[in-house]
Design a protein around this motif. Structure first.
Motif, PDB file in Angstrom:
ATOM      1  N   ILE A  21      -8.736   0.728  15.225  1.00 32.43           N
ATOM      2  CA  ILE A  21      -7.999   1.252  14.002  1.00 32.43           C
ATOM      3  C   ILE A  21      -7.878   2.857  14.490  1.00 32.43           C
ATOM      4  CG2 ILE A  21      -8.370   2.339  11.821  1.00 32.43           C
ATOM      5  CD1 ILE A  21      -9.567  -0.317  11.293  1.00 32.43           C
ATOM      6  N   LYS A  22      -8.844   3.680  15.391  1.00 37.33           N
ATOM      7  CA  LYS A  22      -8.830   4.826  15.698  1.00 37.33           C
ATOM      8  C   LYS A  22      -7.554   5.087  16.786  1.00 37.33           C
ATOM      9  CE  LYS A  22     -11.178   8.533  18.283  1.00 37.33           C
ATOM     10  NZ  LYS A  22     -12.202   8.749  19.101  1.00 37.33           N
ATOM     11  N   ILE A  23      -7.396   4.192  17.710  1.00 34.95           N
ATOM     12  CA  ILE A  23      -6.279   4.156  18.603  1.00 34.95           C
ATOM     13  C   ILE A  23      -4.812   4.117  17.844  1.00 34.95           C
ATOM     14  CG2 ILE A  23      -5.262   3.160  20.593  1.00 34.95           C
ATOM     15  CD1 ILE A  23      -7.827   4.662  21.396  1.00 34.95           C
TER      16      ILE A  23
ATOM     17  N   LYS B 112      -3.348  -6.963  10.698  1.00 39.82           N
ATOM     18  CA  LYS B 112      -3.444  -7.939  11.873  1.00 39.82           C
ATOM     19  C   LYS B 112      -4.787  -7.734  12.835  1.00 39.82           C
ATOM     20  CE  LYS B 112       1.365  -7.142  12.653  1.00 39.82           C
ATOM     21  NZ  LYS B 112       2.701  -6.739  13.556  1.00 39.82           N
ATOM     22  N   ILE B 113      -5.432  -6.351  12.697  1.00 37.78           N
ATOM     23  CA  ILE B 113      -6.676  -6.416  13.490  1.00 37.78           C
ATOM     24  C   ILE B 113      -7.680  -7.193  12.794  1.00 37.78           C
ATOM     25  CG2 ILE B 113      -8.424  -4.663  14.170  1.00 37.78           C
ATOM     26  CD1 ILE B 113      -6.146  -2.654  14.601  1.00 37.78           C
TER      27      ILE B 113
ATOM     28  N   GLU C 208      -7.481  -6.003  -2.728  1.00 36.75           N
ATOM     29  CA  GLU C 208      -6.645  -7.228  -3.085  1.00 36.75           C
ATOM     30  C   GLU C 208      -5.391  -7.242  -2.026  1.00 36.75           C
ATOM     31  OE1 GLU C 208      -9.680  -6.705  -5.923  1.00 36.75           O
ATOM     32  OE2 GLU C 208      -8.149  -5.437  -5.223  1.00 36.75           O
ATOM     33  N   ALA C 209      -4.725  -6.180  -1.808  1.00 32.86           N
ATOM     34  CA  ALA C 209      -3.526  -6.050  -1.322  1.00 32.86           C
ATOM     35  C   ALA C 209      -3.685  -6.313   0.437  1.00 32.86           C
ATOM     36  CB  ALA C 209      -3.015  -4.609  -1.389  1.00 32.86           C
ATOM     37  N   ILE C 210      -4.899  -5.612   0.891  1.00 35.12           N
ATOM     38  CA  ILE C 210      -5.347  -5.928   2.341  1.00 35.12           C
ATOM     39  C   ILE C 210      -5.398  -7.416   2.525  1.00 35.12           C
ATOM     40  CG2 ILE C 210      -6.752  -5.237   4.068  1.00 35.12           C
ATOM     41  CD1 ILE C 210      -7.206  -2.696   2.616  1.00 35.12           C
ATOM     42  N   LEU C 211      -6.476  -7.768   1.565  1.00 35.05           N
ATOM     43  CA  LEU C 211      -6.703  -9.355   1.704  1.00 35.05           C
ATOM     44  C   LEU C 211      -5.491 -10.288   1.725  1.00 35.05           C
ATOM     45  CD1 LEU C 211     -10.111  -9.666  -0.433  1.00 35.05           C
ATOM     46  CD2 LEU C 211      -9.853 -10.362   1.871  1.00 35.05           C
ATOM     47  N   ALA C 212      -4.655  -9.853   0.679  1.00 33.72           N
ATOM     48  CA  ALA C 212      -3.306 -10.840   0.716  1.00 33.72           C
ATOM     49  C   ALA C 212      -2.611 -10.682   2.089  1.00 33.72           C
ATOM     50  CB  ALA C 212      -2.394 -10.211  -0.396  1.00 33.72           C
TER      51      ALA C 212
ATOM     52  N   ILE D 247      -0.958 -13.279   7.270  1.00 34.02           N
ATOM     53  CA  ILE D 247      -1.256 -13.418   8.879  1.00 34.02           C
ATOM     54  C   ILE D 247      -1.779 -14.542   9.420  1.00 34.02           C
ATOM     55  CG2 ILE D 247      -2.000 -12.217  10.730  1.00 34.02           C
ATOM     56  CD1 ILE D 247      -1.481  -9.438   9.002  1.00 34.02           C
ATOM     57  N   THR D 248      -2.910 -14.859   8.536  1.00 33.60           N
ATOM     58  CA  THR D 248      -3.746 -16.117   8.934  1.00 33.60           C
ATOM     59  C   THR D 248      -2.915 -17.346   8.834  1.00 33.60           C
ATOM     60  OG1 THR D 248      -5.867 -14.838   8.217  1.00 33.60           O
ATOM     61  CG2 THR D 248      -5.977 -17.090   8.576  1.00 33.60           C
TER      62      THR D 248
END
Length: 609
Positions: A369-371, A393-394, A420-424, A429-430
């Motif tokens: 995430i830093k990169i 994606k990470i 919730e938005a990140i989980l969705a 992606i999964t």
């Protein structure tokens, strides 16, 4: 190649439990009778690598590799069969007999002599460093770098003079020209004169984890080029399979080290050691190799990358992460500021502050995430959306649910977005990745036993896909019974099975070995050792770890026995019917004989269940 007796190989296998050996390279989890892990030979997220403690074999249903403990070590360390046997024998303190092959004996003798040449040279260089008459410039350099006597002795740091003193010293110790040249410390001119290859340099012996000197690095004491020269690979040295300083880091330690810091060069490692950071190794170059990854896995619970902050260093960190991620080891990345590398930092700020940096080394996810953050302008809405999508994606690649949850909460708070938005987005992606991998197959379908081969020594020219699935299953069941229920079925199956009716060439090759009376008393754990062909070993391993769900042993044996007896009878029946089509070419007596035999076969088939 040395040929060890079956008795010796049996002893080596018996004294090296496959679970113990494989656990040094990847994290195994028990499920039922077997252990499972993500395969160490190919990238995967869902474990398809199975290890059977009962049968002492492993099998990956993803890439197809399989075998016993010797085959595992051969593949994971990229070494030969004799080298794997020797390694396992040494681990179990088993004395191996010498080879009958004069060529192999000569190589092993030369190898042992080169180790001795190297050890002698390391001591010679080290002692020269303390001779102020010839090593004044080297001593000044050592003082400038503030190297203590403890550091010099721990790493056996030495000095090579301008003259050919090492050549003369090794001759005086009785080493032969061939042995000196094989060490790559000594060269030979066109006129046949032997000379030292390392001249007027500070010398750094490179030792393996056992403390044997395998190579050298030499640093100039002025501004001449090249600044460093290193031993080339030879009979005892393979750069990508060793870590500088690992023997020093492990000195006096038993079991796994809590953590190991990995830096680029041996001067970095020595400087850190000098300043009290003793659990440090150097990767002998920027890029970590697979073999070095296994070494780290075998020796530490946590690995901290301390490569330089330049582009090459960051690339090396990403490569190191890719290598270690499936090995079941905690990976961290060192973060320092105010210095260009760990060596400069520890000198400038001291060991206590450096240890705090090690304690606070960030995780792989945090590092990625830093990169990633450096590539986007987060004040721009469009860039921020792209950034958060890339973070998803990470996180989708993160297997540990708890860790993923922690990172989601942290990111949600930091960047003002709902969990919730990140989980969705992760869910999308999964699912997308799963659908891509399945490619039309049922999700719960078991992977093909051999999807792809990572290395095949001898191709078995066969296409089992063209053979009826039930026929293949019967043939595999026959093999399984002969190995696991030999006492009750060997004679019956040997009598019933005619190898000319075995459809799969691989199964035929295996059954030929199993039904050979010479192999009748081979223990189950050593069955794999009957085969040299890696493709057959991989295939047989798949059969051995398959659960055929045999509840009634007698019934299973009878079914196989009757199946092949029936197969023989059916084939003979068809032959007779073909012959009877040409009655005009047969005598009346021959026709009667064939018709009687045909009648007996038909009656016999009716009795077979």
């Amino acid at each position: 190649m040395p040929r060890y007796s079956d008795e010796i190989l049996d002893e080596v296998r018996r004294n090296n439990d496959i679970i113990d050996i494989i656990s040094q390279y990847t994290a195994l989890k028990r499920k039922g009778r077997n252990y499972f892990a993500c395969c160490p030979f190919h990238n995967e997220k869902t474990p398809s690598f199975s290890v059977s403690p009962d049968k002492q074999i492993f099998k990956c249903f993803g890439c197809g590799v399989g075998g016993d403990v010797v085959h595992f070590l051969m593949k994971i360390e990229n070494i030969t069969f004799p080298e794997a046997v020797q390694e396992l024998a040494a681990r179990a303190h088993i004395q191996l007999p010498t080879s009958d092959d004069p060529t192999e004996n000569a190589r092993e003798i030369l190898k042992s002599k080169v180790y001795k040449v190297n050890d002698e040279a390391a001591l010679f260089y080290h002692n020269q460093l303390y001779d102020s008459k010839i090593a004044k410039e080297a001593q000044d350099y050592v003082k400038k770098r503030k190297m203590t006597n403890t550091t010099l002795k721990s790493f056996l740091i030495g000095y090579s003079s301008d003259n050919n003193e090492l050549t003369a010293h090794l001759k005086s110790k009785g080493f032969k020209e061939e042995e000196m040249l094989a060490s790559n410390l000594i060269g030979k001119s066109k006129t046949g004169i032997l000379y030292d290859k390392f001249k007027h340099r500070l010398m750094f012996p490179i030792q393996d984890v056992r403390g044997r000197t395998i190579a050298f690095g030499g640093r100039v004491l002025d501004n001449s080029k090249p600044k460093y020269i290193n031993s080339p690979e030879d009979i005892v040295y393979s750069k990508g399979r060793n870590l500088f300083g690992l023997n020093v880091a492990r000195k006096g330690q038993t079991g796994l080290l809590k953590r190991i810091l990995v830096v680029e060069g041996y001067m970095d490692a020595i400087s850190l050691y000098q300043n009290g950071i003793t659990n440090v190794v150097a990767s002998l170059g920027t890029a970590l190799t697979q073999s070095q990854g296994w070494l780290l896995r075998k020796n530490a619970e946590q690995v901290i990358f301390g490569y330089d902050a330049d582009g090459a260093g960051q690339t090396a960190i990403m490569r190191g992460i890719d290598i270690l991620k499936n090995m079941g080891i905690d990976i961290r990345i060192l973060q320092i500021s105010g210095a260009k590398d760990p060596d400069e930092y520890v000198v400038k700020f001291g060991p206590d502050k450096f240890r705090r940096c090690m304690d606070e080394a960030i995780s792989v996810v945090e590092y990625k995430i830093k990169i990633l953050k450096q590539k986007f302008n987060l004040n721009n809405t469009s860039d921020k959306i792209k950034f958060l999508n890339e973070i998803a994606k990470i996180l989708a690649d993160e297997d540990n649910t708890i860790e993923r949850e922690v990172y989601i909460d942290k990111i949600a708070k930091t960047y003002s977005i709902s969990s919730e938005a990140i989980l969705a987005e992760i869910g999308k992606i999964t699912n997308r990745n799963t659908n891509t991998k399945v490619m039309g197959k049922k999700i719960l379908e078991r992977p093909d036993e051999v999807v792809r081969q990572t290395r095949v020594e001898t191709n078995v020219d066969v296409d089992d896909s063209k053979i009826n699935a039930n026929v293949l299953k019967k043939e595999k069941m026959t093999i399984y019974l002969l190995i696991n229920h030999k006492e009750n079925c060997y004679d019956r199956i040997k009598k019933a099975v005619d190898l000319k009716y075995i459809k799969s060439k691989k199964n035929k090759m295996i059954l030929e070995k199993l039904l050979d009376d010479a192999n009748k008393n081979v223990d189950n754990e050593n069955i794999i050792g009957l085969f040299d062909n890696q493709e057959i070993i991989d295939y047989l391993s798949g059969i051995l770890v398959t659960d055929f769900e045999i509840e009634d042993e007698e019934r299973a044996i009878s079914d196989i026995e009757n199946y092949y007896l029936k197969e023989i009878q059916i084939n003979r029946r068809d032959e007779i019917l073909e012959q009877l089509k040409t009655k005009d070419q047969l005598t009346e007596e021959e026709i009667k004989s064939l018709e009687k035999e045909l009648n007996d076969i038909i009656m016999g088939l009716a009795k077979i269940k």
